[in-house]
Motif scaffolding. Structure first.
Motif, PDB file in Angstrom:
ATOM      1  N   TYR A  25      11.835  -0.815 -19.361  1.00 30.16           N
ATOM      2  CA  TYR A  25      12.012  -1.944 -18.441  1.00 30.16           C
ATOM      3  C   TYR A  25      11.144  -1.760 -17.195  1.00 30.16           C
ATOM      4  CZ  TYR A  25      14.151  -5.159 -15.182  1.00 30.16           C
ATOM      5  OH  TYR A  25      14.349  -6.154 -14.265  1.00 30.16           O
ATOM      6  N   ALA A  26      11.155  -0.567 -16.634  1.00 27.70           N
ATOM      7  CA  ALA A  26      10.362  -0.300 -15.429  1.00 27.70           C
ATOM      8  C   ALA A  26       8.873  -0.454 -15.708  1.00 27.70           C
ATOM      9  CB  ALA A  26      10.665   1.094 -14.895  1.00 27.70           C
ATOM     10  N   GLU A  27       8.439   0.025 -16.867  1.00 29.41           N
ATOM     11  CA  GLU A  27       7.022  -0.075 -17.200  1.00 29.41           C
ATOM     12  C   GLU A  27       6.604  -1.526 -17.412  1.00 29.41           C
ATOM     13  OE1 GLU A  27       6.470   2.465 -20.533  1.00 29.41           O
ATOM     14  OE2 GLU A  27       6.680   4.288 -19.332  1.00 29.41           O
ATOM     15  N   ARG A  31       8.016  -2.729 -11.299  1.00 27.53           N
ATOM     16  CA  ARG A  31       8.798  -2.858 -10.074  1.00 27.53           C
ATOM     17  C   ARG A  31       8.799  -1.513  -9.369  1.00 27.53           C
ATOM     18  NH1 ARG A  31      10.954  -5.371  -6.120  1.00 27.53           N
ATOM     19  NH2 ARG A  31      13.160  -5.247  -5.763  1.00 27.53           N
ATOM     20  N   TYR A  32       7.720  -1.226  -8.674  1.00 31.80           N
ATOM     21  CA  TYR A  32       7.590   0.038  -7.967  1.00 31.80           C
ATOM     22  C   TYR A  32       7.838  -0.203  -6.488  1.00 31.80           C
ATOM     23  CZ  TYR A  32       5.126   1.405 -12.207  1.00 31.80           C
ATOM     24  OH  TYR A  32       4.784   1.678 -13.495  1.00 31.80           O
ATOM     25  N   VAL A  33       8.850   0.408  -5.928  1.00 26.85           N
ATOM     26  CA  VAL A  33       9.115   0.287  -4.498  1.00 26.85           C
ATOM     27  C   VAL A  33       9.290   1.682  -3.905  1.00 26.85           C
ATOM     28  CG1 VAL A  33      10.140  -2.012  -4.644  1.00 26.85           C
ATOM     29  CG2 VAL A  33      11.601  -0.014  -4.836  1.00 26.85           C
ATOM     30  N   TYR A  53       4.632   5.917  -6.009  1.00 21.71           N
ATOM     31  CA  TYR A  53       4.042   5.087  -7.061  1.00 21.71           C
ATOM     32  C   TYR A  53       2.582   4.733  -6.771  1.00 21.71           C
ATOM     33  CZ  TYR A  53       8.890   4.753  -8.350  1.00 21.71           C
ATOM     34  OH  TYR A  53      10.167   5.064  -8.698  1.00 21.71           O
ATOM     35  N   PRO A  54       1.855   4.267  -7.782  1.00 20.56           N
ATOM     36  CA  PRO A  54       0.429   3.958  -7.598  1.00 20.56           C
ATOM     37  C   PRO A  54       0.157   2.609  -6.934  1.00 20.56           C
ATOM     38  CG  PRO A  54       1.035   3.616  -9.876  1.00 20.56           C
ATOM     39  CD  PRO A  54       2.233   4.199  -9.184  1.00 20.56           C
ATOM     40  N   PRO A 105       6.381  -5.645  -2.892  1.00 24.59           N
ATOM     41  CA  PRO A 105       5.255  -4.978  -3.536  1.00 24.59           C
ATOM     42  C   PRO A 105       3.952  -5.747  -3.288  1.00 24.59           C
ATOM     43  CG  PRO A 105       7.099  -5.134  -5.043  1.00 24.59           C
ATOM     44  CD  PRO A 105       7.446  -5.956  -3.843  1.00 24.59           C
ATOM     45  N   VAL A 106       2.897  -5.017  -2.953  1.00 26.55           N
ATOM     46  CA  VAL A 106       1.595  -5.614  -2.683  1.00 26.55           C
ATOM     47  C   VAL A 106       0.761  -5.508  -3.953  1.00 26.55           C
ATOM     48  CG1 VAL A 106      -0.494  -5.465  -1.284  1.00 26.55           C
ATOM     49  CG2 VAL A 106       1.736  -4.955  -0.262  1.00 26.55           C
TER      50      VAL A 106
END
Length: 108
Positions: A25-27, A31-33, A53-54, A105-106
């Motif tokens: 799900y994350a991949e 949704r990286y915060v 995160y990247p 997220p940007v």
């Protein structure tokens, strides 16, 4: 003996299934915060954020003051790049009722 192997496979699926589906799900949703922690000392709130995160995350600290006459505050947005740290502070004149962080997220 075959039923023993089937039972072990079923247990493994039960144990690893939720972890694998959460990772998928994350991949899929990217949704990286940043990870943020807030600390309240008297009337001052400090948030420490780290982004492992990247992707860049734009964070903002929001503070709600306890007294009706005390002005709530929102910090300026701060971009936390990959592997970066940020510290945000805000305050009330008197007591703090609540403090929280929002993430944006940007992309690109």
């Amino acid at each position: 003996m075959r039923t023993k192997h089937l039972a072990l496979a079923a247990v493994a699926a039960l144990l690893w299934g939720p972890a694998l589906s959460a990772q998928a799900y994350a991949e899929n949703h990217e949704r990286y915060v940043a990870s943020c922690r807030t600390a309240v000392e008297g009337s001052r709130v400090t948030a420490h954020c780290h982004n492992p995160y990247p992707h860049t995350d734009r964070v903002r600290l929001h503070v709600e003051c306890d007294r009706w006459w005390d002005i709530d505050s929102d910090s300026a947005a701060v971009e936390v790049g990959p592997t970066a740290y940020a510290e945000l502070t805000e305050r009330c004149w008197k007591e703090v009722r609540a403090a929280w962080i929002t993430h944006e997220p940007v992309r690109g």
